[in-house]
Design an enzyme around this catalytic site. Structure first.
Site, PDB file in Angstrom:
ATOM      1  N   GLU A  83       0.894  -0.983   0.045  1.00 19.37           N
ATOM      2  CA  GLU A  83      -0.112   0.074   0.083  1.00 19.37           C
ATOM      3  C   GLU A  83       0.833   1.101  -0.019  1.00 19.37           C
ATOM      4  O   GLU A  83       0.297   2.239   0.141  1.00 19.37           O
ATOM      5  CB  GLU A  83      -0.895   0.018   1.047  1.00 19.37           C
ATOM      6  CG  GLU A  83      -0.246   0.121   2.646  1.00 19.37           C
ATOM      7  CD  GLU A  83      -1.409   0.291   3.589  1.00 19.37           C
ATOM      8  OE1 GLU A  83      -1.556  -0.910   4.224  1.00 19.37           O
ATOM      9  OE2 GLU A  83      -1.863   1.212   3.931  1.00 19.37           O
ATOM     10  N   CYS A 115      -3.627  -3.066   4.036  1.00 19.41           N
ATOM     11  CA  CYS A 115      -2.887  -4.097   4.530  1.00 19.41           C
ATOM     12  C   CYS A 115      -3.453  -5.606   3.955  1.00 19.41           C
ATOM     13  O   CYS A 115      -2.553  -6.492   4.415  1.00 19.41           O
ATOM     14  CB  CYS A 115      -2.942  -4.175   6.075  1.00 19.41           C
ATOM     15  SG  CYS A 115      -2.264  -2.834   6.780  1.00 19.41           S
ATOM     16  N   THR A 158       2.961   3.633  15.872  1.00 18.50           N
ATOM     17  CA  THR A 158       2.710   2.388  15.292  1.00 18.50           C
ATOM     18  C   THR A 158       3.174   2.319  13.898  1.00 18.50           C
ATOM     19  O   THR A 158       2.480   1.705  12.963  1.00 18.50           O
ATOM     20  CB  THR A 158       1.130   1.996  15.498  1.00 18.50           C
ATOM     21  OG1 THR A 158       0.590   3.255  14.812  1.00 18.50           O
ATOM     22  CG2 THR A 158       0.624   2.147  16.987  1.00 18.50           C
ATOM     23  N   HIS A 238      -3.367  -9.979  11.991  1.00 21.23           N
ATOM     24  CA  HIS A 238      -2.750  -8.803  11.385  1.00 21.23           C
ATOM     25  C   HIS A 238      -2.327  -7.863  12.652  1.00 21.23           C
ATOM     26  O   HIS A 238      -3.226  -7.773  13.572  1.00 21.23           O
ATOM     27  CB  HIS A 238      -3.867  -7.996  10.619  1.00 21.23           C
ATOM     28  CG  HIS A 238      -3.323  -6.646  10.212  1.00 21.23           C
ATOM     29  ND1 HIS A 238      -2.034  -6.513   9.580  1.00 21.23           N
ATOM     30  CD2 HIS A 238      -3.678  -5.373  10.470  1.00 21.23           C
ATOM     31  CE1 HIS A 238      -1.787  -5.182   9.427  1.00 21.23           C
ATOM     32  NE2 HIS A 238      -2.872  -4.561   9.936  1.00 21.23           N
ATOM     33  N   ASN A 283       4.443  -1.877  12.637  1.00 22.17           N
ATOM     34  CA  ASN A 283       3.602  -2.388  11.637  1.00 22.17           C
ATOM     35  C   ASN A 283       4.180  -2.440  10.090  1.00 22.17           C
ATOM     36  O   ASN A 283       4.666  -1.179   9.601  1.00 22.17           O
ATOM     37  CB  ASN A 283       2.364  -1.191  11.674  1.00 22.17           C
ATOM     38  CG  ASN A 283       0.946  -1.773  10.794  1.00 22.17           C
ATOM     39  OD1 ASN A 283       1.269  -2.975  10.151  1.00 22.17           O
ATOM     40  ND2 ASN A 283       0.252  -0.707  10.794  1.00 22.17           N
TER      41      ASN A 283
HETATM   42  P1  HMG Z   1      -3.910   6.519  21.682  1.00 23.53           P
HETATM   43  O1  HMG Z   1      -4.183   7.685  21.246  1.00 23.53           O
HETATM   44  O2  HMG Z   1      -2.511   6.260  21.984  1.00 23.53           O
HETATM   45  O3  HMG Z   1      -4.901   5.334  22.227  1.00 23.53           O
HETATM   46  O4  HMG Z   1      -4.111   5.617  20.187  1.00 23.53           O
HETATM   47  P2  HMG Z   1      -5.191   5.505  23.687  1.00 23.53           P
HETATM   48  O5  HMG Z   1      -5.105   6.778  24.584  1.00 23.53           O
HETATM   49  O6  HMG Z   1      -6.511   4.946  23.754  1.00 23.53           O
HETATM   50  O7  HMG Z   1      -4.242   4.433  24.477  1.00 23.53           O
HETATM   51  C1  HMG Z   1      -3.736   3.224  24.018  1.00 23.53           C
HETATM   52  C2  HMG Z   1      -3.689   2.126  24.905  1.00 23.53           C
HETATM   53  O8  HMG Z   1      -2.653   2.501  26.060  1.00 23.53           O
HETATM   54  C3  HMG Z   1      -4.987   1.910  25.864  1.00 23.53           C
HETATM   55  O9  HMG Z   1      -5.207   0.669  26.309  1.00 23.53           O
HETATM   56  C4  HMG Z   1      -4.618   2.947  27.160  1.00 23.53           C
HETATM   57  O10 HMG Z   1      -5.314   2.362  28.446  1.00 23.53           O
HETATM   58  C5  HMG Z   1      -3.125   2.333  27.227  1.00 23.53           C
HETATM   59  P3  HMG Z   1      -6.686  -0.077  25.645  1.00 23.53           P
HETATM   60  O11 HMG Z   1      -7.725   0.450  26.193  1.00 23.53           O
HETATM   61  O12 HMG Z   1      -6.514   0.003  24.174  1.00 23.53           O
HETATM   62  O13 HMG Z   1      -6.452  -1.511  26.100  1.00 23.53           O
HETATM   63  N1  HMG Z   1      -2.328   3.358  28.174  1.00 23.53           N
HETATM   64  C6  HMG Z   1      -1.313   3.100  28.850  1.00 23.53           C
HETATM   65  N2  HMG Z   1      -1.089   1.789  29.299  1.00 23.53           N
HETATM   66  C7  HMG Z   1       0.190   1.639  30.178  1.00 23.53           C
HETATM   67  N3  HMG Z   1       0.763   2.714  30.760  1.00 23.53           N
HETATM   68  C8  HMG Z   1       0.107   3.825  30.418  1.00 23.53           C
HETATM   69  C9  HMG Z   1      -0.639   4.061  29.682  1.00 23.53           C
HETATM   70  N4  HMG Z   1      -1.524   5.110  28.994  1.00 23.53           N
HETATM   71  C10 HMG Z   1      -2.452   4.680  28.145  1.00 23.53           C
HETATM   72  N5  HMG Z   1       0.592   4.855  31.130  1.00 23.53           N
HETATM   73  C11 HMG Z   1      -4.283   4.212  18.262  1.00 23.53           C
HETATM   74  C12 HMG Z   1      -3.951   4.297  19.653  1.00 23.53           C
HETATM   75  C13 HMG Z   1      -3.777   2.580  17.882  1.00 23.53           C
HETATM   76  C14 HMG Z   1      -5.684   4.466  17.887  1.00 23.53           C
HETATM   77  C15 HMG Z   1      -3.231   4.916  17.298  1.00 23.53           C
HETATM   78  O14 HMG Z   1      -1.980   4.586  17.843  1.00 23.53           O
HETATM   79  C16 HMG Z   1      -3.329   4.987  15.887  1.00 23.53           C
HETATM   80  O15 HMG Z   1      -4.136   5.678  15.384  1.00 23.53           O
HETATM   81  N6  HMG Z   1      -2.689   4.012  15.252  1.00 23.53           N
HETATM   82  C17 HMG Z   1      -2.881   3.976  13.650  1.00 23.53           C
HETATM   83  C18 HMG Z   1      -3.906   3.162  13.360  1.00 23.53           C
HETATM   84  C19 HMG Z   1      -3.789   1.527  13.800  1.00 23.53           C
HETATM   85  O16 HMG Z   1      -2.925   1.073  14.061  1.00 23.53           O
HETATM   86  N7  HMG Z   1      -5.318   1.141  13.802  1.00 23.53           N
HETATM   87  C20 HMG Z   1      -5.249  -0.389  14.214  1.00 23.53           C
HETATM   88  C21 HMG Z   1      -6.505  -1.003  13.460  1.00 23.53           C
HETATM   89  S1  HMG Z   1      -6.603  -0.556  11.925  1.00 23.53           S
HETATM   90  C22 HMG Z   1      -5.394  -1.447  11.161  1.00 23.53           C
HETATM   91  O17 HMG Z   1      -4.651  -2.455  11.515  1.00 23.53           O
HETATM   92  C23 HMG Z   1      -5.168  -1.067   9.597  1.00 23.53           C
HETATM   93  C24 HMG Z   1      -3.792  -0.647   9.242  1.00 23.53           C
HETATM   94  O18 HMG Z   1      -2.790  -1.542   9.726  1.00 23.53           O
HETATM   95  C25 HMG Z   1      -3.668  -0.004   8.082  1.00 23.53           C
HETATM   96  C26 HMG Z   1      -4.081  -0.890   6.828  1.00 23.53           C
HETATM   97  O19 HMG Z   1      -5.092  -1.724   6.635  1.00 23.53           O
HETATM   98  O20 HMG Z   1      -3.619  -0.868   5.698  1.00 23.53           O
HETATM   99  C27 HMG Z   1      -3.644   0.380  10.143  1.00 23.53           C
END
Ligand code: HMG
Length: 396
Positions: A83, A115, A158, A238, A283
């Site tokens: 991609e 992906c 990520t 994935h 990733n």
């Molecule tokens: P974020 O803002 O970091 O999310 O975004 P958050 O604030 O919800 O925190 C994440 C986790 O950390 C949470 O745990 C918190 O509790 C924890 P969860 O509720 O998820 O179990 N946390 C802590 N833990 C320990 N100590 C601490 C602490 N503070 C918080 N101090 C997000 C996270 C994945 C949304 C962001 O990184 C993002 O947008 N990433 C890119 C998109 C992505 O990877 N999406 C995955 C699904 S889609 C997919 O897989 C397709 C893809 O590969 C593309 C394709 O298909 O081509 C992306």
């Protein structure tokens, strides 16, 4: 009796350097626990200008073809899942065909759906062989990507980069895929996309997590209706980041009737071994599921020979597939000889300043780049444009 078809051999490639996520956490003023435990990430590979998706694909494929038991003259199909293509028209498969000296009587093209492109290539290759069109030939499927989000965005920890090459054949030596019994799911969603003028993806992070889980629920439920009965010894998902695989496992096992506690208890045995290599690179988009498969086989092929493994592929936008395979007898000995993790063994840990300088260079147009950088002997490198066309060479 039907002849088994599937993954006969596998090889990985990764950029030479990585960022440790604890360094990124410190630089961004985030508690390291948020990245390491919260997201389940450890290191993310960072690609230099000469380590583009073509070069990474060629490095994985040339490593695969260096196995003396593989006859490149028998390859009749080459599909690259990506991609992060480097051209709107010319496929990575065309460069790969030339760089690797693949046979001229072969079909070569890219498959694209976020992906999912690598899985599209794998399932197409299996159907091509099963239909008889292969006439005894094999298929090369390569997944190659560089995952980029904006610096300082929630997606930044990520990111990642790398490539996986798979040889698909009859009587595979690693994993026979159960053809024709996969569960599919598709839906038009705006969870993640990359406009044509951008190198960095746009993403609605929380929505993307929900879309992934909805797609897993749909594909897995469909798979359970159509697949032969029998337990799965392990599951590979994935892996955009390690925690996502944990969420996925809980979601799938709920559908099986397990409590969340029972699902979490089964995670260490059923999923964790597949996350070791993905945690080294981050990733890899199309390649993430196959880094997970390589990780599982490297860690556990000896105990899994003859056993069934589930695979879940997700592509944002979205489409998804759940399918299964059986680990071949003799896979453990083959994996030991392949030394799958070798490309990850002598990498450099970049400082934050180096990482940010690499990303700044990324914003330059491709014609600004000249040379093969620090490519090691035998590695392919993007060396710049000549008369507007991309050029590659293999470092000596
Ligand atoms: P974020 O803002 O970091 O999310 O975004 P958050 O604030 O919800 O925190 C994440 C986790 O950390 C949470 O745990 C918190 O509790 C924890 P969860 O509720 O998820 O179990 N946390 C802590 N833990 C320990 N100590 C601490 C602490 N503070 C918080 N101090 C997000 C996270 C994945 C949304 C962001 O990184 C993002 O947008 N990433 C890119 C998109 C992505 O990877 N999406 C995955 C699904 S889609 C997919 O897989 C397709 C893809 O590969 C593309 C394709 O298909 O081509 C992306």
């Amino acid at each position: 009796m039907t002849i088994p078809i599937g993954i006969d051999c596998i090889a990985l490639a990764a950029p030479q350097g990585y960022l440790d996520l604890t360094d990124l956490a410190e630089a961004r003023g985030v508690p390291p626990g948020k990245y390491v435990e919260g997201l389940g990430v450890r290191r993310m590979a960072v690609a230099q200008p000469w380590e583009d998706p073509v070069a990474l694909a060629a490095n994985a494929a040339s490593r695969l073809l260096s196995d003396p038991s593989i006859d490149r003259a028998r390859i009749g199909l080459c599909i690259v899942g990506t991609e992060t293509a480097v051209d709107h028209s010319k496929p990575i498969a065309a460069w790969l065909h030339g760089l690797l000296g693949l046979p001229q009587p072969a079909r070569a093209y890219d498959a694209r759906h976020a992906c999912f492109g690598g899985t599209a290539g794998l399932l197409t290759a299996i159907d091509w062989i099963a239909s008889g069109s292969a006439r005894g030939r094999t298929a090369l499927v390569v997944c190659s990507d560089i995952a980029r989000y904006e610096l300082r965005s929630p997606g930044e920890p990520t990111q990642g980069a790398g490539a996986v090459a798979l040889l698909i054949s009859e009587r595979p030596r690693l994993l026979a895929i159960e053809a024709g019994t996969s569960g599919s799911y598709s839906r038009n969603v705006d969870d993640f996309w990359r406009p044509l003028d951008r190198k960095e993806a746009l993403v609605d992070g929380q929505l993307s997590v929900q879309c992934y889980l909805d797609a897993l629920g749909g594909a897995y439920s469909e798979w359970k209706k159509v697949a032969p009965a029998g337990a799965l010894a392990r599951r590979c998902y994935h892996v955009p980041y390690g925690k996502m695989a944990r969420k996925a496992h809980r979601h799938a096992r709920r559908i099986d009737g397990l409590t969340d506690q029972e699902a979490d208890d089964s995670f260490a045995a059923e999923v964790a071994p597949s996350l070791l290599l993905p945690a080294e690179v981050g990733n890899v988009y199309t390649g993430s599921l196959y880094f997970a498969v390589a990780s599982l086989l490297r860690a556990e092929a000896a105990v899994l020979e003859g056993q069934r493994v589930g695979l879940f592929s997700y592509g944002s936008g979205c489409t998804a597939e759940f399918f299964a395979g059986r680990v071949a007898e003799g896979a453990a000995a083959l994996c030991a000889g392949l030394d799958l993790a070798q490309p990850l063994s002598s990498r450099r840990r970049y400082s934050i300043a180096e990482y940010e300088a690499i990303r700044a260079a990324d914003t330059q147009p491709d014609h600004a780049w000249r040379g093969s950088g620090d490519a090691r002997p035998g590695e392919f490198a993007f060396v710049g444009l000549e008369a507007g066309a991309r050029r590659y060479l293999q470092a000596r």
